[in-house]
Design a protein around this motif. Structure first.
Motif, short mmCIF file in Angstrom:
data_model
loop_
_atom_site.label_atom_id
_atom_site.label_comp_id
_atom_site.label_asym_id
_atom_site.label_seq_id
_atom_site.Cartn_x
_atom_site.Cartn_y
_atom_site.Cartn_z
N TRP A 193 0.83 -1.22 0.00
CA TRP A 193 0.00 0.00 0.00
C TRP A 193 0.86 1.26 0.00
O TRP A 193 0.51 2.27 -0.59
N GLU A 194 1.98 1.18 0.68
CA GLU A 194 2.84 2.37 0.77
C GLU A 194 3.31 2.83 -0.60
O GLU A 194 3.63 4.01 -0.79
N LYS A 195 3.31 1.90 -1.55
CA LYS A 195 3.69 2.29 -2.91
C LYS A 195 2.68 3.29 -3.49
O LYS A 195 3.00 4.00 -4.44
N LEU A 196 1.48 3.30 -2.94
CA LEU A 196 0.42 4.12 -3.53
C LEU A 196 0.30 5.51 -2.90
O LEU A 196 -0.58 6.29 -3.29
N ALA A 197 1.16 5.80 -1.93
CA ALA A 197 1.12 7.14 -1.36
C ALA A 197 1.30 8.14 -2.49
O ALA A 197 2.23 8.04 -3.30
N GLY A 198 0.40 9.09 -2.58
CA GLY A 198 0.49 10.07 -3.66
C GLY A 198 -0.26 9.66 -4.91
O GLY A 198 -0.50 10.48 -5.78
N SER A 199 -0.59 8.38 -5.02
CA SER A 199 -1.28 7.93 -6.23
C SER A 199 -2.78 7.80 -6.02
O SER A 199 -3.52 7.62 -6.98
N VAL A 200 -3.22 7.80 -4.80
CA VAL A 200 -4.67 7.77 -4.54
C VAL A 200 -5.02 8.93 -3.62
O VAL A 200 -4.12 9.56 -3.03
N ASP A 201 -6.29 9.21 -3.50
CA ASP A 201 -6.76 10.29 -2.64
C ASP A 201 -6.15 10.17 -1.24
O ASP A 201 -6.18 9.09 -0.64
N PRO A 202 -5.59 11.26 -0.72
CA PRO A 202 -4.88 11.18 0.57
C PRO A 202 -5.76 10.71 1.72
O PRO A 202 -5.30 9.95 2.59
N ALA A 203 -7.01 11.12 1.75
CA ALA A 203 -7.89 10.70 2.85
C ALA A 203 -8.14 9.20 2.77
O ALA A 203 -8.10 8.49 3.78
N LEU A 204 -8.39 8.72 1.57
CA LEU A 204 -8.59 7.29 1.39
C LEU A 204 -7.31 6.53 1.72
O LEU A 204 -7.34 5.49 2.38
N TYR A 205 -6.20 7.10 1.29
CA TYR A 205 -4.92 6.47 1.59
C TYR A 205 -4.75 6.31 3.10
O TYR A 205 -4.39 5.23 3.60
N ALA A 206 -5.05 7.38 3.82
CA ALA A 206 -4.85 7.35 5.28
C ALA A 206 -5.79 6.35 5.95
O ALA A 206 -5.41 5.61 6.86
N ARG A 207 -7.02 6.32 5.47
CA ARG A 207 -7.99 5.39 6.06
C ARG A 207 -7.52 3.94 5.88
O ARG A 207 -7.56 3.13 6.82
N VAL A 208 -7.07 3.64 4.70
CA VAL A 208 -6.61 2.27 4.44
C VAL A 208 -5.36 1.97 5.27
O VAL A 208 -5.23 0.90 5.87
N GLN A 209 -4.46 2.94 5.33
CA GLN A 209 -3.21 2.70 6.05
C GLN A 209 -3.47 2.42 7.53
O GLN A 209 -2.86 1.52 8.12
N GLU A 210 -4.39 3.17 8.10
CA GLU A 210 -4.73 2.97 9.51
C GLU A 210 -5.28 1.55 9.73
O GLU A 210 -4.93 0.87 10.69
N ARG A 211 -6.08 1.09 8.80
CA ARG A 211 -6.64 -0.27 8.93
C ARG A 211 -5.56 -1.33 8.73
O ARG A 211 -5.57 -2.38 9.36
N LEU A 212 -4.64 -1.04 7.83
CA LEU A 212 -3.56 -2.01 7.58
C LEU A 212 -2.68 -2.16 8.82
O LEU A 212 -2.21 -3.27 9.11
#
Lengths: 671, 671
Positions: free
Chosen positions: B619-638
């Motif tokens: 997922w960290e590969k996608l930082a900057g490639s998807v919406d930041p809020a969505l990125y953060a939500r997924v990262q927190e769950r991961l």
């Protein structure tokens, strides 16, 4: 002042009949205008009216004198007892020349003397009695209520309560009718209790406000308990300066914070001049505390002690501090060590009116724990020992479990060996505290026989040397007036050994915590094994128990003074009943009793469940001999106890058979 | 009719960009005055307005035609597709001579065709496409909401919901703004779903009234879903004739009871003419049912079916009937057998509009179960297979767990061997039902990637033969418009194998239920072992698993037809991943994979936790490639997934090391 009698509520150990002997006689009261003295006058009047006796005027002939030593016009029989100081709350009781005399230095002593006369019954008016001084062994004898104003979504109205709702609060507000609170105070006074904390140590939002804008509710409760010599205490939230005071800190060394507490406490005493003080659970299971500010628990406690000192108040500061987010993989952290590790270094740093409240065991009110080494480690600190009358881990008032014997053992434990001071001596200047088992249930305690625990607590707090069976006998006599030999013998048969029975069918050999997580009722051998709570047994296919030795374990045994530091360290000397608390041993390890650990587990679990069935059977003998409603209530609980004991037996035995593979030597059914 | 766009709520797989290709073109719609046809017109207008295209009038040149086969004035490109019946809800899609045509027999088909065009994007307007008919494989494609009106004290607003509150109800009342419900209907329609049940199958007090005096709320929801071709269903309480109707019985053969249902159902249809029908959980986990009256489940279901039949409604009657007060000591009772034991004898006795709703496995939505033998046992009964989109046992939307592959396996399972009918064929006339994972969370499903499960459910219900990875690819393309190869590849890397990863770090080899009781999150190997729920693994120091063979066990294998009755019976042939479901084996038993059971447990748990860490890393590969809020939500769950996977790994490995004593062959850390 009228004596509270609450309709439709069981009178517990104070039925009208308990006062028949005194109430049928001529009684002279020589008190003062204090609340407890007025109570004694009201009690005497109530009893005499009921039982045909008379309140005597000074100079009139009488059979019983209850007098303050300072009173004018003492009759000769009372004057004869004047002598050295009797002391706070104490009394002298004697009978000579056909007159029974209770003499006290203060009105509280008079009150306790009155209840002693009730306890004695006709025996108080029989043969002559030499003068005997009665004094409470522990200065503070206190019940903590874990009552919430608002029903907590998980913990309910009364946290760890098994007797219905709160006697103080209903539907988020103080009850309109507080007669029952006064009746409760009367019951407690009859056992010697002199302090009550009225709200949960986990202080939630609504309850925090009792300290400030809801103080009127505290005052109302205090007004009901004052006549019976009981001072009200409040559990407070350490973060109150922030949440109630609008400050941005609760740092105990912050001047604004200290001033807030001083001011707030001042207002409490303006409203309730005899307010007892605070109870604090800080830095414990998520509650706020001084750690957040890099301060010590002495700093935290002393801040409150300083605020209370000008008014004669005390703070009970709980020592129940441990890491409740422990990693079960980490075998070096030992929750049992936590209180000693945190508090022993602080000895001597607490104010004189700061009382460190220490649970009797190092864990959490288990059926069997060693006595907490903190109690031995702080000679320069005022200590209170905390017990649990509410049966959180001992059957939740569905099981008969008379705890007097456990408490007696704890209070009589001698850290420094035979002949040295006992726990009760160490705590004399502090006190004995217990979580109450009382709610708005018609029997007060859910299980009618659990009343005996409440009674025994007060009696042991007053006189720790009393024999628990004798206390039970007192309780039977008062609660079942005119009890036949059958009733008396049966209740002893059911209750005297019920704590050990409960121990037998639940967690073995001091290992503890084999309960269902959360509610703590019923068996779950691995329920806490992989949790963050620090409560493990480490059972594997070879053995079970926690190695807390200095040699190879967590070193907890080193927190005890000799001889116990050596006794517990030694596999050979460690008492069987605590073996798994201190040692990890193979299943085939032979106990001092001569049987192996695993066979002991099987034997005790079969025996315990059988004893539970025996308790139920015994009760059936009393059909027709006790009140039918009470009979039915107890019987329904006994059915559940027997069911649950069998569940414990089978789960524990099955668990250890599956793990150890060792069959029961007697070939009984294990699943 | 306007197309719902809800501010501050993630558009899931229908962002405006999903309609760019069609919306930039000239589109002709030839429908009727039905709700779905009007929806198609509104959708087209909305898309064209947004993307610069135009709504074409009949006779005008156009790039896309969406037409009913019965419409007047079909352009030549559409007329060319006229032919044999397309069928209910189906459509034919073709492109020739620069015009893309969707032709349908009914408006629902038109709607589904529109969303197919969206799915194709620019590809719909590229090269010529031969005519291809699209028809739903399963007649009913339904989501069940376990939503409560009143927050349940234990189960909350949405039972087993992990995405916030209900989209229907708030604070005990229907939401004032139902735009989101319409948007939900739109999302579902785009996947092919055509039915929704809006309340919990455990029908509590308030929710029971939806059938009568709160029917208006149901009608309001139906009005929002109708434009998207979705019929509303209601979970009803079997005891309603008593609790709502004031009768003294709910006996399905009692005339007064039957009449009450007939009358009540008639009123429902007066209010909601296209009402779908009822969902019933009867005689299950404490819910009332026909057993109380000595009646069969066919009697119960048929009573409701008869009331619904005149209106074209159906009853979904759940087959989830078992003894949830089992004695764990009793090894002869097998919960896995229960549904077959109860229902198979009733085959042929259900009305045609009574649909027996059968969970995909015999237990309860575990990560791995064999397919329920009930599905094979009732050829003369209309069956629906029930799945769980909400991740009760599969990570509760805190873990990435793409369930498409599991459902694909279930739907493709062939009871009678290769070449014979698959589960999807058996259920074709009934349907596919799943518990929704949607709540009022801004991402709909808590975990943004859990949207893929909702999407895949609808797609598989329509086309069970679809490749789950291809469905995921569709979902990625729609949800992340213009997704780069990096985004696409990374999401596949994270999700394609995530179900098997989840399986690896949780309960091994089909044994199931090693979760924390009650909330079902996180590991507790013995959590259900001594409970009344019938969910055991019987691990002891020698081995683990449930003997369900005919030879020596509960005989459950005999509920399958050949060849599976033989395959599962055979220790040698039983698939590894289900071994412990069917057999109790020694830890040293060698799997078909060549490793022992206990080593498999260690290996998979280490691997699974490592894979979870790999998913987070990806997922960290996608930082900057998807919406930041969505990125953060997924990262927190991961982060939570990785933590929890390690907890599973360590608890399970430690449990089996302690029990078996067998060390890990690779010497890794076990506690």
């Amino acid at each position: 002042m009228t004596v509270p009698h609450v309709p439709d509520v069981h009178p517990a150990w104070l039925p009208p009949e308990a006062f028949r002997a005194a109430g049928a006689r001529r009684v002279l009261v020589l008190g003062d205008d204090s609340a407890p003295a007025e109570t004694v006058r009201a009690e005497v009047a109530d009893a005499c009216e009921r039982h045909g006796g008379a309140v005597a005027a000074p100079g009139e002939a009488c059979d019983l004198v209850l007098a303050l030593s300072s009173a004018a016009g003492l009759p000769a029989e009372a004057r004869a007892l004047l002598g050295p100081e009797i002391g706070a709350e104490g009394f002298v009781l004697a009978r000579r020349d056909g007159v029974t005399v209770v003499l006290a230095d203060d009105p509280a002593g008079l009150l306790y003397g009155w209840f002693e006369v009730a306890r004695l019954g006709e025996a108080a008016f029989g043969e002559a009695r030499p003068a005997r001084a009665h004094r409470p062994a522990l200065r503070r004898r206190m019940l903590d209520h874990w009552d919430n104003i608002d029903v907590h979504p998980v913990m309910g109205q009364v946290e760890r309560g098994y007797s219905g709702g709160s006697i103080f609060w209903l539907d988020g507000a103080l009850r309109a009718d507080l007669t029952r609170v006064r009746a409760y105070g009367r019951l407690l006074a009859a056992t010697g209790v002199n302090a009550v904390a009225i709200n949960n140590v986990n202080v939630h939002t609504a309850e925090a406000h009792l300290l400030t804008d809801r103080l009127g509710e505290v005052a109302a409760v205090a007004a009901e308990l004052r006549p019976y010599g009981i001072r009200v205490h409040l559990s407070v939230n350490f973060a109150s300066p922030i949440t109630l005071g609008g400050l941005d800190s609760a740092d105990p060394l912050d001047e604004a914070v200290r001033e807030w507490w001083t001011r707030t406490t001042g207002r409490v005493y303006e409203t309730i001049p005899d307010f007892g003080g605070y109870v604090v659970k800080a830095d414990s299971e998520g509650q706020p505390g001084p750690f957040a500010y890099g301060r010590s628990h002495a700093d935290g406690a002393n801040m409150l002690a300083d605020a209370l000192a000008p008014h004669g108040g005390v703070v009970f500061w709980r020592a129940f501090v441990y890491n409740h987010r422990q990693d079960w993989r980490d075998r070096s952290t030992d929750r049992a060590r936590a209180a000693h590790d945190h508090f022993a270094p602080l000895d001597g740093r607490f104010r004189d009116n700061a009382i460190l409240q220490v649970k009797y065991g190092p864990m959490d009110f288990q059926t069997r724990e060693p006595v907490s080494p903190v109690i031995a480690a702080m000679p320069a600190t005022r200590l209170a020992v905390e017990l649990q009358v509410t049966q959180e881990y001992t059957g939740q008032q569905r099981h008969v479990c008379y705890l007097g014997p456990m408490w007696s053992e704890v209070l009589g434990f001698r850290f420094w060996g035979p002949g040295e001071r006992a726990v009760a001596d160490v705590a004399a200047g502090g006190g004995l505290v217990a979580v109450s088992n009382v709610g708005d249930d018609p029997y007060w305690t859910g299980h009618p026989l659990a009343q005996a625990n409440l009674y025994a607590f007060g009696r042991l707090a007053w006189s720790p040397e009393l024999d628990p069976a004798a206390i039970l006998d007192e309780w039977i006599g008062l609660t079942f007036p005119g009890a036949s030999g059958l009733v008396r013998d049966t209740l002893h048969e059911m209750m005297d050994g019920s704590w050990e029975t409960y121990e037998r069918y639940t967690a073995p050999l001091g290992v503890g915590f084999m309960v269902r997580p959360g509610h703590h009722y019923g068996p779950d051998v691995d329920g806490y094994e992989y949790t963050p709570w620090g409560t493990y047994h480490f059972a594997d296919r070879d053995g079970v128990g926690v190695d807390r030795t200095r040699a190879t374990g967590t070193g907890y045994t080193g927190q005890y003074p000799a001889p116990w530091s050596e006794v517990y360290e030694s596999l050979a000397e460690c008492p069987d009943e605590l073996l798994l608390f201190f040692h990890h041993v193979p299943y085939e390890h032979v106990l001092q009793s001569g049987v192996t650990v695993v066979q002991h587990i099987y034997d005790t679990h079969f025996a315990g469940a059988e004893e539970a069935a025996g308790i139920r059977l015994a009760w059936e003998k009393l059909a027709g001999s006790v009140d039918p409603a009470l009979y039915a209530r107890v019987q329904e609980r006994l059915d559940e106890q027997v069911r649950c004991a069998e569940e414990w037996r089978d789960q524990v035995n099955t668990y250890f058979l599956r793990k150890s593979g060792v069959p029961d030597a007697r070939g009984r059914q294990i699943y």
